[in-house]
Design a protein around this motif. Sequence first.
Motif, PDB file in Angstrom:
ATOM      1  N   LEU A  33       0.832  -1.200   0.000  1.00  0.00           N
ATOM      2  CA  LEU A  33       0.000   0.000   0.000  1.00  0.00           C
ATOM      3  C   LEU A  33       0.869   1.254   0.000  1.00  0.00           C
ATOM      4  O   LEU A  33       2.057   1.202   0.338  1.00  0.00           O
ATOM      5  CB  LEU A  33      -0.928  -0.006   1.211  1.00  0.00           C
ATOM      6  N   ASP A  34       0.268   2.402  -0.349  1.00  0.00           N
ATOM      7  CA  ASP A  34       0.993   3.671  -0.431  1.00  0.00           C
ATOM      8  C   ASP A  34       1.718   3.996   0.875  1.00  0.00           C
ATOM      9  O   ASP A  34       1.213   3.705   1.964  1.00  0.00           O
ATOM     10  CB  ASP A  34       0.027   4.815  -0.739  1.00  0.00           C
ATOM     11  N   LYS A  35       2.879   4.636   0.715  1.00  0.00           N
ATOM     12  CA  LYS A  35       3.651   5.134   1.854  1.00  0.00           C
ATOM     13  C   LYS A  35       3.772   6.648   1.678  1.00  0.00           C
ATOM     14  O   LYS A  35       4.101   7.131   0.596  1.00  0.00           O
ATOM     15  CB  LYS A  35       5.059   4.566   1.883  1.00  0.00           C
ATOM     16  N   VAL A  36       3.519   7.414   2.761  1.00  0.00           N
ATOM     17  CA  VAL A  36       3.510   8.873   2.678  1.00  0.00           C
ATOM     18  C   VAL A  36       4.193   9.483   3.893  1.00  0.00           C
ATOM     19  O   VAL A  36       3.984   9.045   5.020  1.00  0.00           O
ATOM     20  CB  VAL A  36       2.053   9.406   2.606  1.00  0.00           C
ATOM     21  N   ASN A  37       5.009  10.503   3.636  1.00  0.00           N
ATOM     22  CA  ASN A  37       5.593  11.363   4.662  1.00  0.00           C
ATOM     23  C   ASN A  37       5.442  12.777   4.108  1.00  0.00           C
ATOM     24  O   ASN A  37       6.068  13.102   3.101  1.00  0.00           O
ATOM     25  CB  ASN A  37       7.058  11.007   4.893  1.00  0.00           C
ATOM     26  N   PRO A  38       4.612  13.655   4.719  1.00  0.00           N
ATOM     27  CA  PRO A  38       4.284  14.945   4.113  1.00  0.00           C
ATOM     28  C   PRO A  38       5.323  16.058   4.265  1.00  0.00           C
ATOM     29  O   PRO A  38       5.100  17.176   3.816  1.00  0.00           O
ATOM     30  CB  PRO A  38       2.981  15.322   4.826  1.00  0.00           C
ATOM     31  N   THR A  39       6.482  15.791   4.842  1.00  0.00           N
ATOM     32  CA  THR A  39       7.490  16.829   5.060  1.00  0.00           C
ATOM     33  C   THR A  39       8.018  17.371   3.737  1.00  0.00           C
ATOM     34  O   THR A  39       8.556  16.633   2.923  1.00  0.00           O
ATOM     35  CB  THR A  39       8.670  16.251   5.871  1.00  0.00           C
ATOM     36  N   MET A  40       7.877  18.689   3.535  1.00  0.00           N
ATOM     37  CA  MET A  40       8.390  19.299   2.307  1.00  0.00           C
ATOM     38  C   MET A  40       9.612  20.140   2.670  1.00  0.00           C
ATOM     39  O   MET A  40       9.610  20.840   3.674  1.00  0.00           O
ATOM     40  CB  MET A  40       7.324  20.173   1.657  1.00  0.00           C
ATOM     41  N   VAL A  41      10.667  20.033   1.877  1.00  0.00           N
ATOM     42  CA  VAL A  41      11.898  20.780   2.141  1.00  0.00           C
ATOM     43  C   VAL A  41      12.370  21.466   0.873  1.00  0.00           C
ATOM     44  O   VAL A  41      11.962  21.124  -0.228  1.00  0.00           O
ATOM     45  CB  VAL A  41      13.020  19.863   2.683  1.00  0.00           C
ATOM     46  N   ALA A  42      13.261  22.422   1.052  1.00  0.00           N
ATOM     47  CA  ALA A  42      13.830  23.126  -0.095  1.00  0.00           C
ATOM     48  C   ALA A  42      15.180  22.533  -0.484  1.00  0.00           C
ATOM     49  O   ALA A  42      15.826  23.011  -1.399  1.00  0.00           O
ATOM     50  CB  ALA A  42      13.982  24.603   0.235  1.00  0.00           C
ATOM     51  N   TYR A  74       1.830   2.255  -5.900  1.00  0.00           N
ATOM     52  CA  TYR A  74       1.586   1.624  -7.194  1.00  0.00           C
ATOM     53  C   TYR A  74       0.493   2.390  -7.923  1.00  0.00           C
ATOM     54  O   TYR A  74      -0.507   2.803  -7.317  1.00  0.00           O
ATOM     55  CB  TYR A  74       1.182   0.162  -7.018  1.00  0.00           C
ATOM     56  N   VAL A  75       0.695   2.591  -9.224  1.00  0.00           N
ATOM     57  CA  VAL A  75      -0.258   3.310 -10.064  1.00  0.00           C
ATOM     58  C   VAL A  75      -0.406   2.564 -11.384  1.00  0.00           C
ATOM     59  O   VAL A  75       0.488   1.818 -11.785  1.00  0.00           O
ATOM     60  CB  VAL A  75       0.204   4.765 -10.332  1.00  0.00           C
ATOM     61  N   PRO A  76      -1.533   2.768 -12.097  1.00  0.00           N
ATOM     62  CA  PRO A  76      -1.691   2.135 -13.410  1.00  0.00           C
ATOM     63  C   PRO A  76      -0.706   2.685 -14.434  1.00  0.00           C
ATOM     64  O   PRO A  76      -0.297   1.986 -15.359  1.00  0.00           O
ATOM     65  CB  PRO A  76      -3.125   2.456 -13.817  1.00  0.00           C
ATOM     66  N   ALA A  77      -0.333   3.969 -14.279  1.00  0.00           N
ATOM     67  CA  ALA A  77       0.635   4.617 -15.173  1.00  0.00           C
ATOM     68  C   ALA A  77       1.246   5.801 -14.426  1.00  0.00           C
ATOM     69  O   ALA A  77       0.572   6.438 -13.616  1.00  0.00           O
ATOM     70  CB  ALA A  77      -0.034   5.093 -16.449  1.00  0.00           C
ATOM     71  N   VAL A  78       2.508   6.095 -14.709  1.00  0.00           N
ATOM     72  CA  VAL A  78       3.175   7.264 -14.136  1.00  0.00           C
ATOM     73  C   VAL A  78       3.090   8.387 -15.159  1.00  0.00           C
ATOM     74  O   VAL A  78       3.285   8.161 -16.352  1.00  0.00           O
ATOM     75  CB  VAL A  78       4.653   6.943 -13.797  1.00  0.00           C
ATOM     76  N   HIS A  79       2.788   9.602 -14.678  1.00  0.00           N
ATOM     77  CA  HIS A  79       2.668  10.763 -15.567  1.00  0.00           C
ATOM     78  C   HIS A  79       3.675  11.832 -15.166  1.00  0.00           C
ATOM     79  O   HIS A  79       3.971  12.003 -13.984  1.00  0.00           O
ATOM     80  CB  HIS A  79       1.242  11.331 -15.513  1.00  0.00           C
ATOM     81  N   GLU A  80       4.173  12.554 -16.179  1.00  0.00           N
ATOM     82  CA  GLU A  80       5.109  13.641 -15.934  1.00  0.00           C
ATOM     83  C   GLU A  80       4.415  14.765 -15.176  1.00  0.00           C
ATOM     84  O   GLU A  80       3.279  15.118 -15.486  1.00  0.00           O
ATOM     85  CB  GLU A  80       5.646  14.211 -17.249  1.00  0.00           C
ATOM     86  N   GLY A  92       5.895  -5.313 -14.808  1.00  0.00           N
ATOM     87  CA  GLY A  92       4.519  -5.749 -14.616  1.00  0.00           C
ATOM     88  C   GLY A  92       3.739  -4.836 -13.699  1.00  0.00           C
ATOM     89  O   GLY A  92       2.519  -4.947 -13.587  1.00  0.00           O
ATOM     90  N   ALA A  93       4.424  -3.918 -12.996  1.00  0.00           N
ATOM     91  CA  ALA A  93       3.773  -2.956 -12.102  1.00  0.00           C
ATOM     92  C   ALA A  93       4.631  -1.693 -12.061  1.00  0.00           C
ATOM     93  O   ALA A  93       5.819  -1.736 -12.363  1.00  0.00           O
ATOM     94  CB  ALA A  93       3.620  -3.555 -10.703  1.00  0.00           C
ATOM     95  N   TYR A  94       3.982  -0.573 -11.674  1.00  0.00           N
ATOM     96  CA  TYR A  94       4.667   0.716 -11.702  1.00  0.00           C
ATOM     97  C   TYR A  94       4.523   1.429 -10.365  1.00  0.00           C
ATOM     98  O   TYR A  94       3.402   1.582  -9.860  1.00  0.00           O
ATOM     99  CB  TYR A  94       4.102   1.611 -12.800  1.00  0.00           C
ATOM    100  N   LEU A  95       5.640   1.899  -9.841  1.00  0.00           N
ATOM    101  CA  LEU A  95       5.642   2.727  -8.642  1.00  0.00           C
ATOM    102  C   LEU A  95       5.873   4.175  -9.046  1.00  0.00           C
ATOM    103  O   LEU A  95       6.795   4.473  -9.813  1.00  0.00           O
ATOM    104  CB  LEU A  95       6.758   2.295  -7.686  1.00  0.00           C
ATOM    105  N   GLN A  96       5.027   5.054  -8.544  1.00  0.00           N
ATOM    106  CA  GLN A  96       5.261   6.485  -8.699  1.00  0.00           C
ATOM    107  C   GLN A  96       5.927   6.958  -7.424  1.00  0.00           C
ATOM    108  O   GLN A  96       5.387   6.799  -6.334  1.00  0.00           O
ATOM    109  CB  GLN A  96       3.942   7.229  -8.916  1.00  0.00           C
TER     110      GLN A  96
END
Length: 169
Positions: A33-42, A74-80, A92-96
Amino acid sequence: MWLAMIVVIAGIGLTGPTASAATPYCGIHWGSLDKVNPTMVASPFTAVRAGRHECFDRIVVDLAGPAAGYRVGYVPAVHEDGSGFEVPLRGGAYLQVVVLAPAYYVPANRREVVDVSGYRTLRQVAWANSFEGQTTLGVGVRARLPFRVFTLDGPGSGSRVVLDVAHQW
């Protein structure tokens, strides 16, 4: 008669199916399942590396400063980022992989950011752009497999976002 029935019932309990937990591959309990850490840095995104381990393949994103957050799934397709164009990936599978840090460069080969030929799980690492303070990679893997994501401080004032994808369940 009663004694025969008790022996039969007791025998079913001894020889019938039992509930036991399967031993996980290499002790891995990560899940897919998705993994998330919301910390944004410069801190700018400076490099991408890959490595092979006994139980998993690894991608490391180097940062010039403090550890950044991430969104990986995991996503069906990765987009720019920005354009929305689909990033073609092998596997066979794609991680964004979205690292919440900007990148001030574009790799020499956007479709093969890191050479992962011969890896058990990884099939391709592609650049999906850096836009509005976040940088996205597309990772083609052999199949939907368990993965983990974490950050590490160092070396020096830098840090890393690490993605491990297990070789199997």
